[in-house]
Design a protein around this motif. Structure first.
Motif, mmCIF file in Angstrom:
data_model
loop_
_atom_site.group_PDB
_atom_site.id
_atom_site.type_symbol
_atom_site.label_atom_id
_atom_site.label_comp_id
_atom_site.label_asym_id
_atom_site.label_seq_id
_atom_site.Cartn_x
_atom_site.Cartn_y
_atom_site.Cartn_z
ATOM 1 N N HIS A 13 0.996 -1.268 -0.169
ATOM 2 C CA HIS A 13 -0.025 0.260 -0.127
ATOM 3 C C HIS A 13 0.879 1.245 -0.029
ATOM 4 O O HIS A 13 0.423 2.419 -0.342
ATOM 5 C CB HIS A 13 -1.146 -0.004 1.297
ATOM 6 N N PHE A 14 2.054 1.260 0.550
ATOM 7 C CA PHE A 14 3.035 2.432 0.741
ATOM 8 C C PHE A 14 3.117 2.860 -0.778
ATOM 9 O O PHE A 14 3.440 4.059 -0.955
ATOM 10 C CB PHE A 14 4.225 1.927 1.355
ATOM 11 N N PHE A 15 3.426 2.080 -1.711
ATOM 12 C CA PHE A 15 3.865 2.427 -3.086
ATOM 13 C C PHE A 15 2.489 2.571 -4.055
ATOM 14 O O PHE A 15 2.930 2.678 -5.150
ATOM 15 C CB PHE A 15 4.788 1.416 -3.782
ATOM 16 N N ARG A 16 1.572 2.262 -3.586
ATOM 17 C CA ARG A 16 0.427 2.591 -4.165
ATOM 18 C C ARG A 16 -0.001 3.804 -4.520
ATOM 19 O O ARG A 16 0.253 4.884 -3.554
ATOM 20 C CB ARG A 16 -0.960 1.630 -3.773
ATOM 21 N N LYS A 17 -0.920 4.294 -5.603
ATOM 22 C CA LYS A 17 -1.027 5.495 -5.856
ATOM 23 C C LYS A 17 -2.253 5.901 -4.909
ATOM 24 O O LYS A 17 -3.098 5.109 -4.483
ATOM 25 C CB LYS A 17 -1.682 5.675 -7.248
ATOM 26 N N SER A 18 -2.310 7.000 -4.328
ATOM 27 C CA SER A 18 -3.280 7.543 -3.049
ATOM 28 C C SER A 18 -4.398 7.753 -4.010
ATOM 29 O O SER A 18 -4.424 8.178 -5.001
ATOM 30 C CB SER A 18 -2.681 8.812 -2.465
ATOM 31 N N VAL A 19 -5.627 7.574 -3.204
ATOM 32 C CA VAL A 19 -6.895 7.901 -3.971
ATOM 33 C C VAL A 19 -7.358 9.232 -3.222
ATOM 34 O O VAL A 19 -8.461 9.570 -3.783
ATOM 35 C CB VAL A 19 -8.080 6.714 -3.320
ATOM 36 N N THR A 20 -6.559 10.122 -2.702
ATOM 37 C CA THR A 20 -7.167 11.451 -2.477
ATOM 38 C C THR A 20 -7.180 12.279 -3.494
ATOM 39 O O THR A 20 -6.468 12.296 -4.413
ATOM 40 C CB THR A 20 -6.039 12.026 -1.498
ATOM 41 N N ALA A 76 2.123 7.338 7.350
ATOM 42 C CA ALA A 76 0.809 6.901 7.942
ATOM 43 C C ALA A 76 -0.206 7.045 6.608
ATOM 44 O O ALA A 76 -1.024 6.079 6.225
ATOM 45 C CB ALA A 76 0.299 7.543 9.179
ATOM 46 N N GLY A 77 0.016 8.221 6.170
ATOM 47 C CA GLY A 77 -0.931 8.637 4.789
ATOM 48 C C GLY A 77 -0.512 7.393 3.655
ATOM 49 O O GLY A 77 -1.606 6.921 3.078
ATOM 50 N N PHE A 78 0.704 7.174 3.383
ATOM 51 C CA PHE A 78 0.929 6.612 2.391
ATOM 52 C C PHE A 78 0.755 4.977 2.595
ATOM 53 O O PHE A 78 0.062 4.478 1.628
ATOM 54 C CB PHE A 78 2.633 6.760 2.052
ATOM 55 N N PHE A 79 0.637 4.599 3.923
ATOM 56 C CA PHE A 79 0.403 3.251 4.368
ATOM 57 C C PHE A 79 -1.078 3.104 4.051
ATOM 58 O O PHE A 79 -1.624 1.851 3.921
ATOM 59 C CB PHE A 79 0.839 3.047 5.502
ATOM 60 N N GLN A 80 -2.030 4.133 4.246
ATOM 61 C CA GLN A 80 -3.334 4.020 4.206
ATOM 62 C C GLN A 80 -3.801 4.557 2.882
ATOM 63 O O GLN A 80 -4.877 4.771 2.631
ATOM 64 C CB GLN A 80 -3.814 4.923 5.166
ATOM 65 N N ASP A 81 -2.933 4.554 1.824
ATOM 66 C CA ASP A 81 -3.233 5.253 0.617
ATOM 67 C C ASP A 81 -3.780 6.464 0.585
ATOM 68 O O ASP A 81 -4.707 6.770 -0.372
ATOM 69 C CB ASP A 81 -4.608 4.209 0.039
ATOM 70 N N ARG A 82 -3.355 7.398 1.416
ATOM 71 C CA ARG A 82 -3.597 8.702 1.556
ATOM 72 C C ARG A 82 -2.576 9.435 1.225
ATOM 73 O O ARG A 82 -1.336 9.161 0.889
ATOM 74 C CB ARG A 82 -4.235 9.160 2.936
ATOM 75 N N ILE A 96 14.241 4.246 11.646
ATOM 76 C CA ILE A 96 13.066 5.024 11.728
ATOM 77 C C ILE A 96 11.785 4.740 11.069
ATOM 78 O O ILE A 96 10.669 4.641 11.582
ATOM 79 C CB ILE A 96 13.487 6.492 12.048
ATOM 80 N N PHE A 97 12.157 4.470 9.499
ATOM 81 C CA PHE A 97 11.166 4.084 8.824
ATOM 82 C C PHE A 97 10.851 2.838 9.394
ATOM 83 O O PHE A 97 9.521 2.460 9.533
ATOM 84 C CB PHE A 97 11.763 4.023 7.614
ATOM 85 N N PHE A 98 11.633 1.675 9.839
ATOM 86 C CA PHE A 98 11.017 0.426 10.168
ATOM 87 C C PHE A 98 9.908 0.647 11.414
ATOM 88 O O PHE A 98 8.961 0.088 11.333
ATOM 89 C CB PHE A 98 12.447 -0.502 10.668
ATOM 90 N N PHE A 99 10.599 1.684 12.418
ATOM 91 C CA PHE A 99 9.601 2.069 13.687
ATOM 92 C C PHE A 99 8.075 2.244 12.947
ATOM 93 O O PHE A 99 7.267 1.845 13.531
ATOM 94 C CB PHE A 99 10.300 3.185 14.419
ATOM 95 N N MET A 100 8.184 3.068 12.166
ATOM 96 C CA MET A 100 6.966 3.710 11.655
ATOM 97 C C MET A 100 6.259 2.593 10.806
ATOM 98 O O MET A 100 4.778 2.429 11.014
ATOM 99 C CB MET A 100 7.033 4.978 10.583
ATOM 100 N N TRP A 101 7.042 1.686 9.989
ATOM 101 C CA TRP A 101 6.051 0.680 9.176
ATOM 102 C C TRP A 101 5.423 -0.236 10.101
ATOM 103 O O TRP A 101 4.418 -0.641 9.881
ATOM 104 C CB TRP A 101 7.498 0.180 8.580
ATOM 105 N N VAL A 102 6.278 -0.534 11.351
ATOM 106 C CA VAL A 102 5.590 -1.677 12.189
ATOM 107 C C VAL A 102 4.636 -0.718 12.813
ATOM 108 O O VAL A 102 3.379 -1.527 12.987
ATOM 109 C CB VAL A 102 6.526 -1.797 13.342
ATOM 110 N N ARG A 103 4.482 0.478 13.190
ATOM 111 C CA ARG A 103 3.447 1.118 13.953
ATOM 112 C C ARG A 103 2.041 1.068 12.996
ATOM 113 O O ARG A 103 0.901 0.961 13.509
ATOM 114 C CB ARG A 103 3.636 2.645 14.073
ATOM 115 N N TRP A 104 2.138 1.292 11.829
ATOM 116 C CA TRP A 104 1.030 1.420 10.949
ATOM 117 C C TRP A 104 0.603 0.115 10.215
ATOM 118 O O TRP A 104 -0.038 -0.244 9.620
ATOM 119 C CB TRP A 104 1.060 2.273 9.557
ATOM 120 N N THR A 105 1.062 -0.992 10.973
ATOM 121 C CA THR A 105 0.858 -2.361 10.509
ATOM 122 C C THR A 105 0.447 -3.215 11.592
ATOM 123 O O THR A 105 -0.711 -3.874 11.344
ATOM 124 C CB THR A 105 2.156 -3.210 10.054
#
Lengths: 183, 343
Positions: A37-44, B34-40, B298-307
């Motif tokens: 999902h990190f590399f997916r295009k955002s839907v915003t 957080a936004g990127f991990f959630q498609d935002r 730090i990226f790993f810390f955040m990656w885990v947090r949003w998983t």
């Protein structure tokens, strides 16, 4: 008992397997999912700059149409006001004077035509009632937000389109507020 | 002599500034990721790509109304966030940020204090860190804060044990507690002789424990919003809340630095001695390499947090006492056996 939806599941209190109990493999699996999902295009859609197109049948802000000569089609018959369930429309009729033929299509026209956007429920009954195809609900914009309630009583200055457009769902001469469209 | 002192002062100032800036932009990175991990998209309004967002947040926290509850112990209420911030900033003193640079024949090591018990110092300061949480939570005179503080204290104490045990296995190989010496030992094999290869289990335990020590998800029980409103900082407002939140990010930065130093070769980078570059260039590249490693952590810390979702409290305790401590002891025994075998 027969299930109503066929979606009910029997609850099983099964013990976790060893691989599940050490957490790490399932955490790794989950992290792969989030990485995808990190590399997916955002839907915003960046709202104020980019706006979504409305559906073709959307009932947005009203427009009073002109004919192909640029004359107003409305004859102030009052059927729209009569059909309006919210009693949002009011108008005053006037007689067309000689020399005004390029402004008004028929002998009678609306010298004042107001729609109260606070009352309007955007049902589209005015559009259905109109015998002259003069009023339509566009699919391109909503009533704007304003600071003063009085500003939401729209007169002819805001309702009449600037130039003739054969498409009833759009306002000729562009919408009231300039905006960018993006699919 | 004066050049040494001046250099030390510059070094202290720049490390302090760097850790603050990194922590500041970690807050932005956290929200962005957080936004990127959630498609935002994450925050993108303040400045280009939202780069001024941390400044806006800081300004907001500074200008907000400061509330001290009537029933709170004022002195301790103020001491809590200060202590959290102080301990968060102290650890960076013993971390070797680079080899050394040469100015006019002076050897200037890129480390504030190369004390021979560096690891012990880190542990001591990290243990002090829990007092910030404890005092703040207790002084608030609020049930939620107190529960959060108790959770924080018991969690930190539980995980410090396995953290220490995993480090003991490492120290058995290195034979030294000095951070610089441990880093230098990893420079063999073209700068790739990292201790994570020799201590994979120890590193895993250390990693899990550092998540618990920094109160990060999945072990963020002291401040879990769903159960305890805000946890130990429920009653805090304005910059005192900012200090607590900021301390968490500095802690994350520091524990990333410690992990990179102890297990991932610190400032060593592949082929550092084979390129034929001058000492100063190698030192600077080494600092860059260390920072890349830290940022990846730090990226790993955040990656885990949003998983990963939050652990339940009994799960947390069981993991700490019944899984990690026995594993760490097993790791010590295995390491000891291997060390004896190769002697």
């Amino acid at each position: 008992m027969k299930s109503l939806t066929n979606r009910s599941k029997l609850v099983v209190n099964k013990q976790m397997t060893f691989m599940e109990r050490i957490y790490l493999p399932v955490i790794a699996k989950g992290m792969l999912v989030t990485l995808k999902h990190f590399f997916r295009k955002s839907v915003t859609i960046r709202y104020p700059e980019v706006k979504r197109l409305f559906a073709a049948a959307y009932r947005g802000l009203h427009v009073l149409k002109k004919d192909e000569n640029g004359a107003e089609r409305c004859t102030a018959c009052g059927l729209c006001a009569l059909s309006c369930p919210a009693e949002a429309i009011t108008m005053t009729a006037a007689e067309r004077q000689p020399g005004e033929e390029h402004l008004y299509k028929e002998e009678k026209y609306a010298s004042m035509y107001e729609i109260n956007m606070l009352r309007c429920i955007f049902c589209g009954l005015c559009e259905e009632a109109c015998p002259k195809e003069a009023i339509f609900l566009t699919n391109e914009e909503l009533a704007p937000s304003v600071y003063d309630r009085k500003d939401l009583i729209f007169g002819k200055d805001k309702l009449v389109e600037k130039e003739h457009n054969p498409n009833g769902k759009v306002r000729g001469g562009g919408p009231l507020t300039e905006r960018l469209y993006h699919g | 002599m004066t050049i040494d002192i001046i250099f030390k002062l510059i070094l202290i100032a720049s490390i302090f500034g760097l850790s603050l800036v990194t922590a500041m932009y970690s807050t932005l990175a956290e929200r962005k990721f957080a936004g990127f991990f959630q498609d935002r998209l994450g925050p993108d309004r303040a400045g280009p790509y939202g780069l001024f967002q941390p400044l806006a947040d800081g300004l907001k926290l500074l200008t907000k109304e400061e509330i001290i509850p009537e029933s709170a112990n004022t002195f301790l209420f103020l001491a809590g966030p200060s202590l959290a911030m102080l301990t968060a900033c102290m650890t960076s003193a013993v971390i070797p940020w680079g080899t050394y640079i040469e100015v006019d024949g002076h050897k200037l090591p890129l480390q504030v204090a190369d004390i021979n018990v560096g690891i012990l110092f880190v542990f001591g300061v990290v243990s002090l860190g829990v007092y910030g949480v404890m005092i703040g939570g207790w002084a608030s005179n609020n049930k939620f804060s107190l529960l959060g503080a108790i959770r924080g204290a018991s969690q930190n104490i539980s995980y410090e044990i396995s953290m220490g045990l995993s480090i003991i296995a490492l120290v058995m190989i290195t034979g030294s507690l000095s951070m610089r010496e441990i880093t230098d030992q990893q420079s063999g094999f073209h700068g790739m002789n990292w201790y994570v290869i020799k201590q994979p289990l120890g590193f895993l335990i250390f990693l899990i424990c550092s998540f618990a020590e920094t109160n990060r998800t999945p072990f963020d029980l002291p401040e879990c919003e769903t159960e305890l409103v805000g946890g130990y900082h429920t009653e805090y407002s304005s910059m005192k809340l900012g200090f607590y939140l900021f301390a968490e990010y500095i802690n994350m930065f520091i524990s990333s630095a410690v992990m990179a130093t102890l297990y991932f070769g610190g400032y060593n980078f592949p082929f550092m001695h084979d390129l034929g570059l001058s000492q100063n260039v190698v030192a600077m590249l080494g600092v860059g390499a260390l920072f890349i490693k830290i940022l990846l952590f730090i990226f790993f810390f955040m990656w885990v947090r949003w998983t990963v979702p939050r652990f339940r409290y009994d799960q947390l305790m069981r993991l700490g006492w019944q899984v990690l401590i026995p594993l760490a002891i097993l790791n010590i025994i295995i390491t000891g056996g291997v060390v004896l075998f190769f002697q």
